[in-house]
Design an enzyme around this catalytic site. Sequence first.
Site, PDB file in Angstrom:
ATOM      1  N   GLY A  25      48.840 -21.812  54.838  1.00 62.25           N
ATOM      2  CA  GLY A  25      49.855 -20.850  55.249  1.00 62.25           C
ATOM      3  C   GLY A  25      49.351 -19.778  56.188  1.00 62.25           C
ATOM      4  N   ARG A  60      51.802 -32.435  48.439  1.00 63.53           N
ATOM      5  CA  ARG A  60      53.069 -32.055  47.788  1.00 63.53           C
ATOM      6  C   ARG A  60      54.220 -32.389  48.723  1.00 63.53           C
ATOM      7  NH1 ARG A  60      54.106 -27.864  51.120  1.00 63.53           N
ATOM      8  NH2 ARG A  60      52.382 -26.490  51.694  1.00 63.53           N
TER       9      ARG A  60
END
Length: 492
Positions: free
Chosen positions: A163, A291
């Site tokens: 991120g 994910r």
Amino acid sequence: MKKILIANRGEIALRIMRTAKKMGIKTVAVYSDVDRDAPHVKFADEAVLLGKAPSSESYLMMDKILTAAKQTQADGIHPGYGFLSENAVFAKKVAESGITFIGPKPHAIEIMGNKLAAKEAVRDYNIPMVPGIDEAITDVTLAVKIAKKIGFPILIKAAAGGGGKGMRVVENREELPEQMKRAISEATAAFGDGSVFIEKYVTSPRHIEIQVLADNHGNVVHLFERECSIQRRHQKVVEEAPSVVLTPTIRKAMGEAAIKVAKACDYVGVGTVEFLLDANKEFYFLEMNTRLQVEHPVTELITGIDLVEQQIKVARNEKLGFAQADLSIQGHAIEVRVYAEDPLDNFLPSIGTLETYIRPEGKGIRLDDGFEEGMAIPIYYDPMLSKLIAYGATREEAIQRMLQAIDDYKIRGVSSTLSFGKFVCEHPAFISGNFDTQFVKNYYSADKVRDLRSEERRVAALIGLHLFVKNNTVVKVPKPQTSHWKANRKDT
């Protein structure tokens, strides 16, 4: 698998529940006290309170989540994205408790969760990687030597990062000590691990990721690419599929490389392999996300594959129902992430109540959200309100549908990034496909959005004036009106 607990909140929890319901699987929601009346709680068949609003006292409490799963007799736990979705310890605890973790095995999460370990895992698979070092360092003197060897600009990255946290671009030697210190400090605060490494900074690259899907029987496929180059502070904000720059040859090569990465860590389930693509169309392995991605809807729309359904089927030990040759790209999809942030004030979070919240509708429009009109925006979690997705037969059609959906999406009470999304979709660089990860830096400013709004208001005022003048030049003849008194009067 008859019942699934979703260890998450908001739009992703709702999105998972909808697929589970379609499959005839009951769902269990977990929630913090501030989310008590949230849509994902009301939609689920059952709901369990975890604790207070801070995620450290609710959505990150592994033992409380496991207890909730056992109490409700859930067969599986789906982590969504964020929170515990890439936590190998949690995945292991779930498996040890006798509950199925709907995601990859713990060792795959652990390997790919560390960028250096991931590079080591794929080293023998002949996958291109950005020049740099393969070990964590904290010594500035050593960092200077390495930087001189590979050449400035360089990129300092947190080994355990994601991120954009713990990431710094360094243009010259003078900046290096301070940027190194900041990267280590940020990585420590964000991940509890200050390890950083250095690699060559690829100037103005495109960020391309490949969706992969693998079962427990050795079958691995890729579901093509997503273009994720429109980023702000290394965080994706607009994504699309397919990419406008990939040729069939490059697409095939990147897809095959992504499959190799998945095989390198014995991956199962849904995952994403990320690459950088330079100006010469050379690509380099970046990392793997173990994910479901925020931007997964664009892949679903161009392939017709429900990725959450595939996750559940793989978790039930089913074989993939299709091969690579069965997959093809149909149409084009664009996703705009809508945040409760003010694009006119450096994207600061906007806290308040959704006084007006009207969802856009129409052909080719999909909205994944977790809010309703009248709800307050919690300060404790990511400020994303929704994911707005537009699909069309062509990229041009998808863009036009997106612009119409943005106009139809009414959010009042808090600031939102809808105007930023509109700015991107109307910009010539985006429309032409000639952009890279520097798009926001090169083209965006709050003043440009203000100018855009001012122009819209000016045009609206001119249209209103034109209609007013036109209306007043028309000779008006009053319509004959019937007197209800006279019509109802009876002569005697």
